[in-house]
Design an enzyme around this catalytic site. Structure first.
Site, short mmCIF file in Angstrom:
data_model
loop_
_atom_site.label_atom_id
_atom_site.label_comp_id
_atom_site.label_asym_id
_atom_site.label_seq_id
_atom_site.Cartn_x
_atom_site.Cartn_y
_atom_site.Cartn_z
N ARG J 91 0.83 -1.21 0.00
CA ARG J 91 0.00 0.00 0.00
C ARG J 91 0.86 1.26 0.00
NH1 ARG J 91 -2.49 -3.78 -0.88
NH2 ARG J 91 -4.69 -4.21 -0.53
N GLU J 94 2.10 1.60 -3.57
CA GLU J 94 1.02 2.12 -4.41
C GLU J 94 0.84 3.63 -4.20
OE1 GLU J 94 -2.65 -0.24 -5.02
OE2 GLU J 94 -3.68 1.57 -4.30
N SER J 117 16.37 13.81 2.31
CA SER J 117 17.38 12.78 2.59
C SER J 117 16.72 11.52 3.15
CB SER J 117 18.39 13.29 3.61
OG SER J 117 19.33 12.27 3.89
#
Lengths: 149, 149, 149, 149, 149, 149, 149, 149, 149, 149
Positions: J91, J94, J117
């Site tokens: 997830r 995605e 960073s």
């Protein structure tokens, strides 16, 4: 009828002994009188050593002769591709993705059509002090080879 | 309602004009007073230029303002992966496959746990004369960043 | 402000003109006094030509100066990877899969640790008559480079 | 109910014994009276040997009959794809990326539509002296097969 | 200075004309007196045609001479790899995944060490009536080539 | 609490026993009264056998009941993708790359929209004598399935 | 001599016309008297339509006959693999990664060795009201095919 | 200091015990009072079980407590990608390639912008008798989740 | 009969107009009263807009109604995978490679077996001042969904 | 001469001991006085620990000194890529596919050309109560680094 220790098995033993003895790569390189990047790469399995180099390393690290035998073998080079995604190594790959085509243009501008050899080649890494934070300086230095038929 | 020229379209026009005018990358970099690797990378689409830099390049190369507009855009970085198999660029990738794990070991030995920045970073390429054949010397110089929570 | 013809556009025009004029690659190579594999590779976009070579080819094939301009550009080398699955080319790849490790062993046996250069290099292809069916003979001939720090 | 030694296990034992005994591939090939590239490839697992060849190799190297049994098996050919990125082998792959389409054009020009067989095929590698540095000469020699329905 | 129509452009025009004229591949193959799988493959861009074959196809389909010119070119073979996931084609790929190693065992058992040629080769497809549902019968028929040095 | 032997472990033992006993796949198939391609595929792990078939094979090859138990398991089908690059198997893959789209066209022409089943399916391999060299003939024979909602 | 509109070009025109006219896929399916998933898939290029279906769709959407011609062509099936990473489609892929092996076990338990046909097959999607939030219910319904030689 | 049995080692032991005892997945699911697809997936390593469920399964299959311990662990989900090429599982993948974009269109038409959850989700597989051959019916049933910021 | 502008064509026009007008994403988000990450993602093609939102954006940017029409379409989500190697985006990917398994452990520890929804979800990015250099703070905030059958 | 335990072997032992002792990651983190995400990542092999941290963890979990030794080693970072397809981790991936380009735009808008960073960086995960279902809140917090030559 036991096969010679593989290069990666030998490397695993060398790395373990080095840590347990508290030795630096620099110290090992000095012991055998070879450049430190070359020595580290050789001990990780990327270059063959002479018998004398291999023996000295094994004596220093208290490793037996099966490791020394492996260190003298001709390697199959080229690291595991998954290694290239380790953050410390990936920054170099990223630099090539960003600057690779520019380096190509400038090599051709300065030398004509050809390449920097990765065989007649040396690398060095050093630390440069800087008030804004010390810097890693890595130098790739290879003979120019022009396309020649 | 025409979109801004893409970075790769702009690069193609710049490369073509540079060749036709017989100018070196070095000369273009001098015109804008910037380092030559940075300038070449920026003109190939890897860094945004200031308006003044972009205008000076376009004036030098007789390119119109649509190219200058494109040069100021923020790039999506990272070259086409197929570029990495060009022989001139591949030799650097091969060097990382062979020496990458050794560089990682030595950076940790000299600096502790961390990386060389590829952002606070510069590259330089030079030609060093050598009786056995001149050498390509490429320096990667980046600030050390330690893993810090 | 039109970009220089790409190497693949130029190659497409050269191949078309060559077929329509009924010329062999051999004949084109003779016209410019260069080896035939080199010439074919250069015209397919893998090597830059001198202005004189490019002009003679274009005159022979009745192509205009935009093709000659493209032929002189520095190429981004390395063919489309899909090309390697054409059966005529794939047989060479298959030979490397089967014989590559053996060639590596024998190069190290005959020369020590190093490689055959693919830059200081030439290839030749010839037809050898044989009562059991003529044979394709391809020779790869490259300078040996030893790993040298 | 122990399975026959795999081809890669047998190869590992052969390579180890060869190094420890200080024998060249050339010497092993002479022992069995077969060409050296073929012999090396067979011992690395790419060709089946006859019982006599296998037995002679094992006697020469002091290996037991389980290795000889393995050497006679029909191989599943085609090396580990990662092997192709070793620098010594990769130079051949790079040559195919650069010259493959040219070789295809010239094979069709000299022979018509067809391929060089990789089955009715031999390879040879030799060292040619050269004042500018000795050269690796590798010859691929395969029967031409024309597309025939 | 227009390039020859590419094989895929020619195929697209041939397929379109074939559908619009309501002709079968069988009918086209009969027109030129060639086997139907060969003819279909050639028109889809996988084999070169003779000038006479190309001209007859173009006359039959009312296509102009630029298509005939393209049909005579030597192809770069090997379909787009995405084509292999079309269900009608994928079933053959699946059969090779399931039965490929068994076919290899049996070819070696019946013929010795070697391969079925895919060059001196023909394929046929036919419909066999069957009360349980008609069957697709595809025959691969290639000359055996033994590994011969 | 030991798990059932895996299909690949069982196959390795079967292949080893078959070679040591000097039996052909044909002979094993006859022993169990099943087609030879099916039998070979099943013993290599691609089809489950009945208890009777498994027992007869193990008796013939002097293998113990752990192998027979494994042979009856439902397989996870689909060979190791690396197997497809063995030259003997690859020729079939190459034929699909060259002729796959033509087979698709002709299946649709002869049957309408649908596929050849790879489940209600059989394969046969035979040797056909030919004065120009014997031929490998492989027949794929599957029920036609039309797209039906 | 213009080629038939490609399936993806036709799909793009159909989707655009559907949105502009404010029509649902359901309404289009009713117009041609076909199931809605089948109709949507066909209009997106995955099934051929009859001439009557194609004409009715084009009349409904005010599209010209070139679209109708394209809709009747036999498709090359299988969506662009990148489509599978759209979140709405990916959830089905994820369900197969998690439940695929369990479905395989249970199909074999209930039916024996074989598969669910994806050809003699239908899919339906519906909305089921639920107080905890309505649910998407998708049914895959395919004929069982047993492995039969 | 022995690590907990991995999920795949536990699954291998469960599958072996299930076959040797002649138990169905259905019977195991009934023993623990859970849905059969869920139970099968959990035992193959895709869901954690409660201690009670794990203990009952192990008692039923005469497996020791190390298996029960493993069954309660939180899994790393997502099967081995090679599993998706088994024919029984691949047909579902193929259905998504053909019907995935149509399912997406219809989910959006019926529910708006969102997805079917693969977490608040159940699957069922059943056998439906049919005079033309029984059918595999698999139902995916997940809560609709709309994109909500 | 022109298709609706694709999402990527619309995004290219929006980005170009935004730069030329000197507007920030923040300003556009305020104009339509929506969160700034959502608005930026929607304008780059990852979410559909309402007609009112689309019209306001186009008025603000002087873009015509074809862009507004495209902005309202349901997207095929998921960026081009090459985008993930841009250094600014890659740092997030790298963080997932390093911390992903730890996040998984802790989500399960705090919530039980389940996931963070990426659908009922919001992201925010802010700048936090820090004497050692300002910090990028990105918050992912999604509803927890437990595995529920 | 035994090598140091690998990071993944150590992690497997730590996870097993943690479960058997019924300890949370939170409790382990408190024991060593370090942030919980950092501690979990370090114990899973992504960060080196100090000797004191490693010893305290091993005492708490009753693990011997070989684990403590492994925990202090410099890691090769970057999880197994297959881990990224576990639903709980996916997830996040995605979300980057959908929102990554928007995050890039906004980082550049707020900070100029540069990156967050991933080295000078921390992550936190917390549970936020919400009447519509509790929420997973993950914060990525890294120092901004601007492209600086």
């Amino acid at each position: 009828m036991t096969p010679i220790l593989s290069k990666s098995e030998a490397a695993e033993l060398i790395v373990s002994a080095r840590i347990r003895k508290g030795l630096t790569w620099e110290a090992i390189a000095e012991e055998i009188g070879a450049p430190v990047v070359w020595t580290t790469a050789a001990l990780l399995g990327q270059h063959p050593m002479t018998q004398e180099q291999a023996d000295r390393v094994c004596r220093l690290l208290d490793l037996d002769s099966s490791v020394a035998e492996s260190l003298q073998r001709q390697p199959m080079r080229g690291s595991d591709p998954e290694v290239l995604s380790d953050p410390t190594i990936y920054r170099f790959v990223e630099a090539l993705k960003v600057y690779g085509p520019a380096l190509k243009e400038l090599i051709h501008e300065k030398f004509g059509d050809g390449i920097m050899s990765a065989i007649n080649f040396r690398v060095d890494v050093s630390r440069r002090e800087d008030p804004d934070g010390d810097r890693v300086v890595v130098t790739f230095d290879g003979k120019f080879l022009d396309y020649r038929w």
